[in-house]
Motif scaffolding. Sequence first.
Motif, PDB file in Angstrom:
ATOM      1  N   MET A  71     -51.618  57.017  37.498  1.00 31.13           N
ATOM      2  CA  MET A  71     -52.394  57.378  36.310  1.00 31.13           C
ATOM      3  C   MET A  71     -52.163  58.849  35.936  1.00 31.13           C
ATOM      4  SD  MET A  71     -55.863  55.174  36.900  1.00 31.13           S
ATOM      5  CE  MET A  71     -56.500  55.400  35.255  1.00 31.13           C
ATOM      6  N   ARG A  72     -52.056  59.703  36.934  1.00 33.49           N
ATOM      7  CA  ARG A  72     -51.781  61.109  36.650  1.00 33.49           C
ATOM      8  C   ARG A  72     -50.395  61.259  36.025  1.00 33.49           C
ATOM      9  NH1 ARG A  72     -53.250  66.300  40.264  1.00 33.49           N
ATOM     10  NH2 ARG A  72     -52.628  67.824  38.715  1.00 33.49           N
ATOM     11  N   SER A  73     -49.422  60.515  36.551  1.00 36.63           N
ATOM     12  CA  SER A  73     -48.089  60.524  35.962  1.00 36.63           C
ATOM     13  C   SER A  73     -48.147  60.103  34.498  1.00 36.63           C
ATOM     14  CB  SER A  73     -47.158  59.588  36.745  1.00 36.63           C
ATOM     15  OG  SER A  73     -45.907  59.479  36.127  1.00 36.63           O
ATOM     16  N   ASN A  74     -48.935  59.073  34.207  1.00 38.04           N
ATOM     17  CA  ASN A  74     -49.081  58.626  32.819  1.00 38.04           C
ATOM     18  C   ASN A  74     -49.671  59.716  31.934  1.00 38.04           C
ATOM     19  OD1 ASN A  74     -47.918  56.128  32.828  1.00 38.04           O
ATOM     20  ND2 ASN A  74     -49.835  55.008  33.061  1.00 38.04           N
ATOM     21  N   ASP A 127     -59.113  44.006  42.936  1.00 34.30           N
ATOM     22  CA  ASP A 127     -59.675  44.310  41.621  1.00 34.30           C
ATOM     23  C   ASP A 127     -58.940  43.484  40.569  1.00 34.30           C
ATOM     24  OD1 ASP A 127     -60.664  45.372  39.258  1.00 34.30           O
ATOM     25  OD2 ASP A 127     -59.967  47.428  39.652  1.00 34.30           O
ATOM     26  N   THR A 128     -59.301  42.218  40.452  1.00 36.86           N
ATOM     27  CA  THR A 128     -58.579  41.332  39.531  1.00 36.86           C
ATOM     28  C   THR A 128     -58.802  41.716  38.073  1.00 36.86           C
ATOM     29  OG1 THR A 128     -60.383  39.727  39.658  1.00 36.86           O
ATOM     30  CG2 THR A 128     -58.514  39.387  41.132  1.00 36.86           C
ATOM     31  N   GLN A 129     -60.006  42.162  37.729  1.00 36.60           N
ATOM     32  CA  GLN A 129     -60.257  42.590  36.353  1.00 36.60           C
ATOM     33  C   GLN A 129     -59.442  43.839  36.017  1.00 36.60           C
ATOM     34  OE1 GLN A 129     -64.543  42.931  36.205  1.00 36.60           O
ATOM     35  NE2 GLN A 129     -64.686  41.029  35.027  1.00 36.60           N
ATOM     36  N   GLY A 130     -59.408  44.779  36.939  1.00 42.06           N
ATOM     37  CA  GLY A 130     -58.620  45.988  36.726  1.00 42.06           C
ATOM     38  C   GLY A 130     -57.134  45.678  36.646  1.00 42.06           C
ATOM     39  N   ALA A 131     -56.675  44.743  37.481  1.00 41.97           N
ATOM     40  CA  ALA A 131     -55.267  44.334  37.447  1.00 41.97           C
ATOM     41  C   ALA A 131     -54.936  43.690  36.107  1.00 41.97           C
ATOM     42  CB  ALA A 131     -54.960  43.376  38.596  1.00 41.97           C
ATOM     43  N   ALA A 132     -55.845  42.875  35.598  1.00 39.44           N
ATOM     44  CA  ALA A 132     -55.626  42.233  34.296  1.00 39.44           C
ATOM     45  C   ALA A 132     -55.582  43.273  33.177  1.00 39.44           C
ATOM     46  CB  ALA A 132     -56.715  41.195  34.022  1.00 39.44           C
ATOM     47  N   ALA A 133     -56.452  44.273  33.251  1.00 39.09           N
ATOM     48  CA  ALA A 133     -56.451  45.336  32.238  1.00 39.09           C
ATOM     49  C   ALA A 133     -55.135  46.117  32.290  1.00 39.09           C
ATOM     50  CB  ALA A 133     -57.636  46.274  32.445  1.00 39.09           C
ATOM     51  N   GLN A 168     -51.955  46.557  29.499  1.00 42.49           N
ATOM     52  CA  GLN A 168     -51.250  47.790  29.122  1.00 42.49           C
ATOM     53  C   GLN A 168     -49.736  47.578  29.205  1.00 42.49           C
ATOM     54  OE1 GLN A 168     -52.389  50.755  27.953  1.00 42.49           O
ATOM     55  NE2 GLN A 168     -54.414  49.820  27.856  1.00 42.49           N
ATOM     56  N   VAL A 169     -49.301  46.866  30.240  1.00 42.56           N
ATOM     57  CA  VAL A 169     -47.879  46.548  30.379  1.00 42.56           C
ATOM     58  C   VAL A 169     -47.402  45.767  29.164  1.00 42.56           C
ATOM     59  CG1 VAL A 169     -46.192  45.199  31.711  1.00 42.56           C
ATOM     60  CG2 VAL A 169     -47.852  46.651  32.908  1.00 42.56           C
ATOM     61  N   GLN A 170     -48.173  44.751  28.764  1.00 37.30           N
ATOM     62  CA  GLN A 170     -47.784  43.937  27.609  1.00 37.30           C
ATOM     63  C   GLN A 170     -47.733  44.763  26.327  1.00 37.30           C
ATOM     64  OE1 GLN A 170     -46.561  40.894  27.771  1.00 37.30           O
ATOM     65  NE2 GLN A 170     -46.837  41.044  29.972  1.00 37.30           N
ATOM     66  N   GLN A 171     -48.697  45.654  26.147  1.00 33.44           N
ATOM     67  CA  GLN A 171     -48.698  46.502  24.957  1.00 33.44           C
ATOM     68  C   GLN A 171     -47.475  47.415  24.925  1.00 33.44           C
ATOM     69  OE1 GLN A 171     -52.433  48.572  24.698  1.00 33.44           O
ATOM     70  NE2 GLN A 171     -53.617  46.684  24.499  1.00 33.44           N
ATOM     71  N   THR A 225     -43.563  51.644  33.892  1.00 28.61           N
ATOM     72  CA  THR A 225     -43.402  51.609  35.347  1.00 28.61           C
ATOM     73  C   THR A 225     -44.728  51.914  36.040  1.00 28.61           C
ATOM     74  OG1 THR A 225     -41.081  52.247  35.187  1.00 28.61           O
ATOM     75  CG2 THR A 225     -42.173  52.688  37.276  1.00 28.61           C
ATOM     76  N   ASN A 226     -45.419  52.935  35.546  1.00 23.67           N
ATOM     77  CA  ASN A 226     -46.706  53.301  36.149  1.00 23.67           C
ATOM     78  C   ASN A 226     -47.738  52.195  36.003  1.00 23.67           C
ATOM     79  OD1 ASN A 226     -46.129  55.880  37.227  1.00 23.67           O
ATOM     80  ND2 ASN A 226     -46.283  56.791  35.199  1.00 23.67           N
ATOM     81  N   TRP A 227     -47.843  51.605  34.808  1.00 28.75           N
ATOM     82  CA  TRP A 227     -48.838  50.550  34.608  1.00 28.75           C
ATOM     83  C   TRP A 227     -48.539  49.332  35.477  1.00 28.75           C
ATOM     84  CZ3 TRP A 227     -53.519  51.139  33.358  1.00 28.75           C
ATOM     85  CH2 TRP A 227     -53.902  52.160  32.492  1.00 28.75           C
ATOM     86  N   ARG A 228     -47.267  49.058  35.715  1.00 29.08           N
ATOM     87  CA  ARG A 228     -46.918  47.952  36.616  1.00 29.08           C
ATOM     88  C   ARG A 228     -47.389  48.262  38.036  1.00 29.08           C
ATOM     89  NH1 ARG A 228     -40.869  46.914  34.242  1.00 29.08           N
ATOM     90  NH2 ARG A 228     -41.464  45.323  32.739  1.00 29.08           N
ATOM     91  N   LEU A 229     -47.166  49.472  38.484  1.00 30.08           N
ATOM     92  CA  LEU A 229     -47.612  49.875  39.810  1.00 30.08           C
ATOM     93  C   LEU A 229     -49.138  49.840  39.898  1.00 30.08           C
ATOM     94  CD1 LEU A 229     -46.915  50.930  42.623  1.00 30.08           C
ATOM     95  CD2 LEU A 229     -46.889  53.238  41.657  1.00 30.08           C
ATOM     96  N   ILE A 230     -49.800  50.284  38.850  1.00 32.65           N
ATOM     97  CA  ILE A 230     -51.268  50.249  38.813  1.00 32.65           C
ATOM     98  C   ILE A 230     -51.765  48.808  38.903  1.00 32.65           C
ATOM     99  CG2 ILE A 230     -53.278  50.679  37.322  1.00 32.65           C
ATOM    100  CD1 ILE A 230     -51.663  53.199  36.296  1.00 32.65           C
ATOM    101  N   ALA A 231     -51.145  47.902  38.165  1.00 38.30           N
ATOM    102  CA  ALA A 231     -51.565  46.499  38.179  1.00 38.30           C
ATOM    103  C   ALA A 231     -51.465  45.906  39.582  1.00 38.30           C
ATOM    104  CB  ALA A 231     -50.730  45.681  37.196  1.00 38.30           C
ATOM    105  N   VAL A 232     -50.355  46.140  40.255  1.00 41.26           N
ATOM    106  CA  VAL A 232     -50.177  45.589  41.600  1.00 41.26           C
ATOM    107  C   VAL A 232     -51.132  46.245  42.581  1.00 41.26           C
ATOM    108  CG1 VAL A 232     -48.576  45.425  43.538  1.00 41.26           C
ATOM    109  CG2 VAL A 232     -47.823  44.821  41.267  1.00 41.26           C
TER     110      VAL A 232
END
Length: 183
Positions: free
Chosen positions: A134-137, A163-169, A173-176, A149-156
Amino acid sequence: MMRKVSSGVVGAVLASSVLLSACATTAEPGSSRNGAANVERETSRTTTDRPNGDSSASAPEETAPQAPLRALPAAAAELVRQAEEASAQGRHDEAASLLERALRIEPQHPVLWQNLAVVRYRQGDYAQAEQLAMRSNRLSGDYPALQLTNWRLIAVSRELRGDTQGAAAAAEQVQQLRAVGSR
């Protein structure tokens, strides 16, 4: 405790991680070794170093070319090279220490923060990996390939922490970012 995560999600997320491979090194005059070119190469990798040794992954889609990130000072670039070597040999504590030293030299470079996020992920510290990504972003400015790349790492990382809700959010972001990149 390791949570079971679908290999497709982890593979898609981390196949594009910047895996400490000179993505933040200094550019040689007249060469193509700049942050953007190396990030682009890294986003097409098909394997990753997961804490449990699973290296299955699928190739991610291509992203649009980006403007180059600023080059690192030579001292920071050398620390990144040493960190890459240490991490490749499984010496993640040493790699993290080297990257932290590089960050003292160049604290506003988003690729250094992303590289440290990957090392923390490899160490199994998913909460720290998320925070560093997130800091990199926040520092990445107009660099959607790095943000993706960062959002993918955040999701995993979120999924591995349960945190399934956070992973979905994060996946949203990845899709956007993918949609923006495909225009």
